[in-house]
Scaffold this active site. Structure first.
Site, short mmCIF file in Angstrom:
data_model
loop_
_atom_site.label_atom_id
_atom_site.label_comp_id
_atom_site.label_asym_id
_atom_site.label_seq_id
_atom_site.Cartn_x
_atom_site.Cartn_y
_atom_site.Cartn_z
N ASP A 7 54.89 16.72 41.12
CA ASP A 7 54.97 15.28 40.81
C ASP A 7 56.07 15.05 39.77
O ASP A 7 56.97 15.89 39.63
CB ASP A 7 53.59 14.71 40.42
CG ASP A 7 53.10 15.24 39.09
OD1 ASP A 7 53.87 15.95 38.39
OD2 ASP A 7 51.94 14.95 38.73
N HIS A 15 53.81 28.75 39.92
CA HIS A 15 53.97 28.93 38.47
C HIS A 15 53.10 30.09 38.01
O HIS A 15 51.94 30.20 38.42
CB HIS A 15 53.57 27.63 37.76
CG HIS A 15 53.81 27.67 36.29
ND1 HIS A 15 55.08 27.56 35.75
CD2 HIS A 15 52.97 27.87 35.25
CE1 HIS A 15 55.00 27.67 34.44
NE2 HIS A 15 53.74 27.85 34.11
N ARG A 56 71.56 14.84 36.62
CA ARG A 56 70.38 15.11 37.46
C ARG A 56 70.31 14.24 38.71
O ARG A 56 69.90 14.71 39.77
CB ARG A 56 69.11 14.95 36.62
CG ARG A 56 67.87 15.36 37.41
CD ARG A 56 66.65 15.44 36.54
NE ARG A 56 66.85 16.46 35.53
CZ ARG A 56 66.20 16.50 34.37
NH1 ARG A 56 65.32 15.59 34.08
NH2 ARG A 56 66.45 17.45 33.51
N ASN A 78 55.50 23.99 44.33
CA ASN A 78 56.02 24.89 43.30
C ASN A 78 54.99 25.98 43.03
O ASN A 78 53.79 25.78 43.26
CB ASN A 78 56.28 24.10 42.00
CG ASN A 78 56.94 24.96 40.93
OD1 ASN A 78 57.83 25.78 41.24
ND2 ASN A 78 56.52 24.81 39.69
N ARG A 114 65.91 24.36 37.98
CA ARG A 114 66.40 23.01 37.71
C ARG A 114 65.29 22.00 37.97
O ARG A 114 64.51 22.18 38.90
CB ARG A 114 67.58 22.67 38.63
CG ARG A 114 68.80 23.51 38.39
CD ARG A 114 69.55 23.07 37.18
NE ARG A 114 70.75 23.87 36.97
CZ ARG A 114 71.46 23.81 35.85
NH1 ARG A 114 71.11 23.02 34.86
NH2 ARG A 114 72.53 24.56 35.71
N ILE A 115 65.28 20.95 37.16
CA ILE A 115 64.28 19.89 37.35
C ILE A 115 64.90 18.81 38.23
O ILE A 115 66.01 18.33 37.95
CB ILE A 115 63.86 19.32 35.97
CG1 ILE A 115 63.18 20.43 35.16
CG2 ILE A 115 62.94 18.13 36.15
CD1 ILE A 115 63.00 20.09 33.70
N LEU A 116 64.18 18.47 39.29
CA LEU A 116 64.67 17.44 40.20
C LEU A 116 64.28 16.05 39.69
O LEU A 116 63.27 15.90 39.00
CB LEU A 116 64.11 17.65 41.61
CG LEU A 116 64.55 18.94 42.30
CD1 LEU A 116 63.79 19.14 43.60
CD2 LEU A 116 66.06 18.95 42.56
C1 GRF Z 1 57.95 33.34 39.69
O1 GRF Z 1 57.23 34.11 38.78
C2 GRF Z 1 57.47 31.93 39.71
O2 GRF Z 1 56.12 31.80 39.39
C3 GRF Z 1 58.32 31.27 38.66
O3 GRF Z 1 59.57 31.89 38.76
C4 GRF Z 1 59.41 33.20 39.27
C5 GRF Z 1 60.34 33.36 40.44
O4 GRF Z 1 60.43 34.67 40.87
N1 GRF Z 1 58.35 29.84 38.88
P1 GRF Z 1 61.23 35.06 42.18
O5 GRF Z 1 62.65 34.55 42.03
O6 GRF Z 1 60.53 34.47 43.36
O7 GRF Z 1 61.20 36.56 42.21
#
Ligand code: GRF
Length: 191
Positions: free
Chosen positions: A130, A98, A54, A96, A80-82
């Protein structure tokens, strides 16, 4: 922008460029749809393959972002986790998105988890990154009702429709200087 997958959020950000500009699209996956979209849009791209460590990976990513002169690191489906170095080198400058209303359902299976728990409302979250995964000061959230008969694909499709609106709006808000972070509280003063 850092993307590993289908790149639909990348596409939404590409289509909305104007108040901001995408300097580089980085992926850990050669041949990903995200990279194809970037190339079709004529954007600079780079692949940083996972080196198995990493720290090495994080340094390579940060160096590429810095060399591109980017002010913001925007993660969209980057799987990937940075490491800590990214937070140190780009403090409060990593975003990010989510597919849940964080802090509910962090992790890679947010949509399935929402369905398993039978929640009636889920949603999407844009946040500063974070040290923890799917964690950090929340910038914007949009609720999405769960419909009777929803499965992973149908719910994710409605979540993504909201993602494609909110992510460009947040990046443009940052570009306009409307979004500020004081301690861990985000303020968004619309101009
Ligand atoms: C999205 O649903 C995002 O919330 C999650 O991964 C997905 C990425 O989708 N972290 P895309 O590659 O932008 O279509």
């Amino acid at each position: 922008m850092l993307a590993s997958g289908s790149g639909s959020n990348l596409q939404a950000l590409i289509d909305d460029q104007g108040e901001y500009r995408i300097a580089l699209v980085l992926s850990d996956k050669p041949g990903s749809r995200a990279l194809e979209r970037a190339e079709q849009a004529g954007l600079p791209t780079a692949v940083v393959a996972w080196p198995g460590e990493r720290g090495v990976f994080t340094t390579a990513i940060c160096d590429a972002v810095a060399a591109a002169g980017a002010e913001l690191m925007v993660l969209a489906g980057f799987m990937r986790i940075l490491g800590r170095e990214a937070i140190d080198r780009f403090p409060d400058r990593i975003l990010n998105i989510h597919p849940s209303l964080l802090p509910a359902f962090p992790g890679a299976h947010a949509v399935e988890s929402a369905l398993e728990h039978g929640v009636k409302v889920t949603g999407v979250t844009v946040h500063f990154v974070d040290e923890e995964v799917d964690h950090g000061p929340i910038i914007a959230q949009v609720p999405v009702p769960v419909a009777a008969g929803d499965d992973r694909d149908s719910l994710h499709a409605r979540l993504q429709a909201e993602e494609h609106r909110i992510y460009p709006a947040v990046v443009a808000g940052l570009a306009r200087g409307e979004i500020t972070l004081e301690e861990r509280t985000v303020r968004w003063r619309k101009t």
